[in-house]
Scaffold this active site. Structure first.
Site, short mmCIF file in Angstrom:
data_model
loop_
_atom_site.label_atom_id
_atom_site.label_comp_id
_atom_site.label_asym_id
_atom_site.label_seq_id
_atom_site.Cartn_x
_atom_site.Cartn_y
_atom_site.Cartn_z
N ASP B 12 52.57 1.05 24.53
CA ASP B 12 52.38 0.81 23.11
C ASP B 12 51.62 -0.50 23.00
OD1 ASP B 12 53.83 3.05 22.64
OD2 ASP B 12 55.50 2.08 21.60
N ASP B 131 55.68 14.46 16.35
CA ASP B 131 56.96 13.75 16.25
C ASP B 131 57.93 14.67 15.53
OD1 ASP B 131 55.72 11.58 17.38
OD2 ASP B 131 55.42 10.51 15.50
#
Lengths: 216, 257
Positions: B12, B131
């Site tokens: 990330d 997601d």
């Protein structure tokens, strides 16, 4: 006087990855160019012909940029490395996009992985064939130098070449069926896998290509 | 069958630095992306994924430079996601040296974007990130829906139907994150992973929840994932990629060792 390795730019694929990987392995007197200029490609000492995407777009771009002839010429006379789509379009014809005539350097077709070969397994095999798979050497070749039998290379494709001339086969890989993952003839070597994305062994293959005199 | 299952460490990236949030909140600094990527490559990572979580658009350009720098010295496949909204974003990432681009929220708001992108650059370059969060309650058949904005907003879309649709639209791969599991270190959401993997013809990357090496193996053996993605267990050197691969191989999984 530097010797030039030309990476053919016809708008198909990640040329930066290919050129950076080659830069990583060339000798001091060599130089990499990424070019869509027929004259530059014709003048290069060796040619790398990469490619990603669809066969239809690939052939269209080659023709629009008038690069088909210079690429074929290079494949006849100097160390030449085809990668992925750059291998497939050397064949006569591809099944992709409802059928596309390719460069016809070698007799044979480009085929889709058929459902039956993929369903016959314990588990349905996914398409694209994506990831690291083993390559078995089918002929001794300078480009396999220092690359062990059954080394893994990175693949991402849904079609594979089926050359009519079996002596072209330089490497095979198993994915539901055994398919041709590398071909070699005279001054041409071509791979279905991506050496530029295959870590150490991929770099070794590129290094071998940069030192190859084009003879078997 | 000799195709190896893949281990994909995920970085990330916020403002050019590697960070990892726990359930998208508690962010800890984990280093320089080029150094981290180089280490993962040397440990045998099969691919590397960067998720750009930079909120401010002023800093968006940073990720392009990160990708360029990594691609110059790391010769394995690189995927970039986060903030990919239009074809120009896709092209910029590919030109910077990414091999694949992950599209998430933009696909939900404009599914045609996925079709446009795959037509333009090829299915093999386009990963659709999903997601998903469980919406069924105890006693009901399991059901998951697509969430956006880091798991805060529901869309009402059924996760399995959505995954199938994205493959019809040309997605070459699905990156599946369980919002219920992400950051918990309790393992992948196996029923979700298996349901999606069996529903689509393209490879599925399992993501969200890895805390142990057995979790990685379970994702493949029970979840039927083609690849497993993890972040924190690798960043903070709890395990090396090589240890993870050895462990998966010891459980009978084909790996590139």
């Amino acid at each position: 006087m530097s010797s030039v390795i030309a990476v053919v730019d016809y708008g198909m694929g990640n040329l930066r990855s290919v050129s950076k990987a080659i830069e990583h392995v060339i000798s001091a007197e060599q130089r990499v160019i990424v070019s869509s200029d027929a004259k530059e490609i014709a003048a290069a000492e060796r040619v790398v012909f990469p490619g990603q995407g669809a066969a239809r777009d690939c052939m269209k771009h080659l023709r629009d940029l008038q690069l088909e002839e210079v690429v074929l010429q290079a494949a006849h006379e100097k160390p030449f490395l085809g990668i992925c789509m750059g291998m497939q379009v050397l064949m006569q014809h591809s099944e992709e996009n409802q059928g596309i005539d390719c460069m016809n350097l070698y007799p044979g077709n480009v085929r889709a992985f058929a459902d039956e070969s993929l369903q016959s397994q314990m588990q349905t095999l996914k398409i694209p064939h994506m990831g690291w798979n083993k390559v078995s050497h089918k002929q001794a070749h300078p480009l396999w130098d220092e690359i062990p039998e059954d080394s893994r290379f990175y693949f991402v494709h849904s079609y594979y070449v089926a050359p009519e001339d079996e002596t072209l086969t330089a490497g095979t890989t198993d994915y539901g069926i055994e398919f041709v993952s590398a071909i070699a003839k005279d001054n041409v070597f071509a791979t279905q896998f991506h050496p530029e994305k295959s870590a150490h062994d991929g770099l070794q293959l590129l290094k071998n290509f940069c030192r190859w005199n084009g003879q078997v | 069958m000799s195709l190896a299952k893949r281990i994909i460490p995920c970085l990330d990236v916020d403002n050019g630095r590697v960070v990892k949030g726990v359930q998208f909140v508690d962010i800890r600094d984990a280093g320089d992306p080029v150094e981290v990527a180089r280490r993962y490559d040397s440990e045998g990572a099969d691919e590397i994924t960067f998720l750009d979580i930079t909120a401010s658009s002023d800093n968006r350009e940073t990720i392009v430079h990160v990708v360029e720098k990594v691609a110059d010295e790391v010769f394995i496949p690189l995927t970039v996601g986060g903030g990919i909204r239009e074809l120009d974003d896709v092209r910029r990432m590919l030109n910077a040296g990414a091999d694949k681009v992950a599209i998430n929220t933009a696909a939900v708001f404009n599914p045609e974007f996925v079709r446009e992108a795959t037509d333009s650059v090829g299915s093999q370059c386009i990963v659709v990130a999903i997601d998903a969060k469980q919406v069924s309650v105890a006693g009901e058949p399991l059901r998951w829906e697509i969430f956006t904005h880091g798991g805060r907003k529901t869309t009402g879309l059924d996760a399995i139907e959505w995954a199938r649709k994205m493959v019809d639209y040309g997605a070459g791969e699905i990156l599946l994150t369980s919002m219920d599991k992400d950051g918990t270190k309790t393992g992948f959401n196996i029923p979700l992973t298996r349901a999606i993997s069996e529903a689509v013809t393209v490879p599925v990357i399992a993501s969200g929840g890895v805390g142990t090496l057995d979790h990685l193996a379970d994702g493949v053996l029970e979840g039927k994932a083609d690849a497993v993605l993890a972040a924190s267990i690798f960043h903070f050197a709890e395990y090396t990629i090589q240890e993870a691969k050895q462990h998966m191989a010891s459980r009978g999984i084909e790996m590139r060792l």
